[in-house]
Design an enzyme around this catalytic site. Structure first.
Site, short mmCIF file in Angstrom:
data_model
loop_
_atom_site.label_atom_id
_atom_site.label_comp_id
_atom_site.label_asym_id
_atom_site.label_seq_id
_atom_site.Cartn_x
_atom_site.Cartn_y
_atom_site.Cartn_z
N SER A 1 0.86 -1.19 0.00
CA SER A 1 0.00 0.00 0.00
C SER A 1 0.89 1.24 0.00
O SER A 1 2.11 1.14 0.18
CB SER A 1 -0.89 0.00 1.24
OG SER A 1 -0.07 0.12 2.40
N SER B 1 -10.17 -10.69 4.86
CA SER B 1 -9.65 -11.53 5.93
C SER B 1 -10.82 -12.23 6.60
O SER B 1 -11.94 -11.70 6.63
CB SER B 1 -8.89 -10.67 6.97
OG SER B 1 -7.57 -10.45 6.53
N ASP C 1 -7.40 3.23 -7.17
CA ASP C 1 -8.66 3.30 -6.45
C ASP C 1 -9.27 4.68 -6.65
O ASP C 1 -9.07 5.58 -5.85
CB ASP C 1 -8.46 2.99 -4.96
CG ASP C 1 -9.77 3.08 -4.18
OD1 ASP C 1 -10.80 3.40 -4.81
OD2 ASP C 1 -9.76 2.84 -2.97
N ASP D 1 -1.23 -1.59 -3.92
CA ASP D 1 -2.57 -1.67 -3.35
C ASP D 1 -3.10 -0.25 -3.13
O ASP D 1 -2.41 0.59 -2.55
CB ASP D 1 -2.46 -2.42 -2.00
CG ASP D 1 -3.81 -2.80 -1.42
OD1 ASP D 1 -4.79 -2.88 -2.18
OD2 ASP D 1 -3.86 -3.06 -0.20
N GLY E 1 -10.83 -6.47 1.70
CA GLY E 1 -11.34 -6.62 3.06
C GLY E 1 -11.77 -8.05 3.32
O GLY E 1 -12.78 -8.31 3.96
ZN LIG Z 1 -8.46 -2.83 -0.12
#
Ligand SMILES: [Zn+2]
Length: 348
Positions: A50, A226, A105, A83, A224
């Site tokens: 990220s 997990s 994004d 990311d 998201g």
């Molecule tokens: Zn994400």
């Protein structure tokens, strides 16, 4: 094996009918844990960083650590992915450094918090796609807005406020030409995703299935995702942690997604939990220790265990040797000729 493009890795996953975990990294031990798991299970893998990770580790440290992973493990196909890129410059810098895939994004403004309009999202994503595809690099876009916040990125909220509209997803894919598309179906970043085991009222798998039917060539991405298993939460709390009980995305739901076009599954929280639990255990049981290796080694092993388990559950295990890496020039030419055109209107 040099780094592979994420497009090749996901195309192969689509052929084989499996999903590929995309695991976030900030440091050497996390990269080693992923590679140890990939070797153990013979899995292709996506390693992603990220903006927060690139800042924390400094870009070049992280880049060269991931390159080292690919040099040391030539039998494992590895894609290096950005990311949640928040703007053109962030994506461009990753591409120029050597990332083989980026996420733009555009669902959020450059602050990483405020939702954009559909037109703004199309415009910025298309700009990144044009730049990336000319260089053979894969692009993931996002339509709809995920809940929660992670690494300072996210709109917050429950995840149900901006669920993806399938008509918009189709138009977005058509107008941008993205290779992969993250959709919002009720999931959130971070540990606190759901306050009870999720069902159809909070996890919109029917929307995902509908989008895949209409976008069969665009690889779907679950963020998201997990699972936040109770045993990982328990280790942390047993050794002095204070996590409130929470629920993630059940593995069965991810597997349902994989049967319906999900090819990339982002996992970060589970690994964070595993690492923290292992370190807390060493601190609690042997407080006299002070060599970082005494707790980083068990932390690395705990993360390896989680990653290997996910690789098996997602179906990528055993597929590392299925294909040879295609050079990036193949993708430069393939995007130019339309061979890798994933838009719904593209002739197949
Ligand atoms: Zn994400």
């Amino acid at each position: 094996m040099p780094l592979v493009t994420m497009r090749q890795l996901l195309d192969e996953a689509a052929k084989g009918g499996y999903g590929v975990g995309a695991f976030n990294v900030n440091n050497m031990e996390q990269i080693q844990a992923i590679l140890a798991a990939a070797k153990e299970t013979k899995s292709p893998v996506i390693i992603q960083a990220s903006r927060g990770a690139r800042k924390y580790a400094e870009d070049l440290y992280l880049f060269h650590l991931i390159l080292a992973a690919s040099e040391l493990n030539p039998e494992i196909p590895i894609a290096m992915h950005l990311d949640h890129g928040n703007g053109f410059e962030t994506c461009k810098s990753a591409i120029e450094l050597g990332y083989t895939s980026v996420m733009m994004d555009g669902s959020l403004k450059e602050d990483g918090k405020t939702p954009t309009t559909f037109e703004e999202n199309v415009a910025i994503t298309k700009k990144v796609v044009d730049f990336a595809h000319e260089r053979g690099v894969t692009v993931e876009g996002e339509i709809g807005v995920l809940g929660g916040v992670e690494d300072g990125h996210g709109a917050g909220g429950s995840g149900l406020e901006h669920v993806t509209d399938p008509d918009q997803a189709v138009e977005f894919a058509e107008r941008t030409g993205v290779d992969a598309l993250a959709i919002a179906i009720g999931t959130s970043h971070g540990a606190y995703k759901f306050t009870k085991k999720p069902d159809g009222s909070v996890l919109k798998m029917d929307i995902l299935i509908d989008i895949h039917k209409r976008l069969p060539h665009t690889h779907l991405v679950m963020h998201g995702s997990s699972s936040v298993p109770k045993d990982l939460q328990d280790v942390i709390n047993q050794y002095g942690g204070k996590l409130k009980q929470t629920w993630g995305v059940p593995v069965e739901e991810i597997q349902l997604g994989i049967r319906n076009g999900v090819r990339k599954i982002n996992v970060d929280t589970d690994n964070r939990l595993a690492i923290t639990g292992a370190i807390r255990k060493v601190f609690a049981e042997t407080p006299e220790k002070f060599d970082p290796r005494d707790y980083m080694k068990p932390a690395r092993e705990a993360m390896q265990k989680v990653v290997a388990q996910r690789m098996t559950q997602f179906g990528q295990a055993g597929h590392a040797g299925d294909y040879k890496q295609l050079p990036i020039s193949e993708f430069v030419a393939g995007y130019a000729s339309g061979k890798y055109d994933a838009r719904p209107s593209a002739k197949k």
